[in-house]
Design a protein around this motif. Structure first.
Motif: not given
Length: 79
Positions: A20-34, A41-47
């Motif tokens: 599994c190569n999930p979205p794992y890069v930490p970032g803002d939750k907004e990056e996960m939308e769209g 690669w946008a994985g949320g707070d801690r990825g």
């Protein structure tokens, strides 16, 4: 087609290898939308948004002696 990627896991399944190569890069939750490549690669707070959903569902389906390979970063705080 929309759905959860973990819906395909059936109770009692015995899978030898899961990769599994999930979205794992930490970032803002907004990056996960769209949609688009940046969401892949946008994985949320801690990825770990996807990783934390996946882990409890994948362990019961791994066959004895099977392998689970997961791409992650130190920032994901793997245990």
């Amino acid at each position: 087609l929309r759905g959860s990627f973990t819906d395909m896991f059936r109770e009692g399944a015995e899978i030898d290898i899961v990769v599994c190569n999930p979205p794992y890069v930490p970032g803002d939750k907004e990056e996960m939308e769209g949609c688009g490549i940046s969401v892949s690669w946008a994985g949320g707070d801690r990825g770990r948004e996807v990783i934390d959903i996946l882990l409890p569902k994948v362990w019961p389906i791994i066959a004895r002696g099977g392998f689970f390979y997961l791409v992650c970063l130190a920032e994901n705080e793997p245990e």
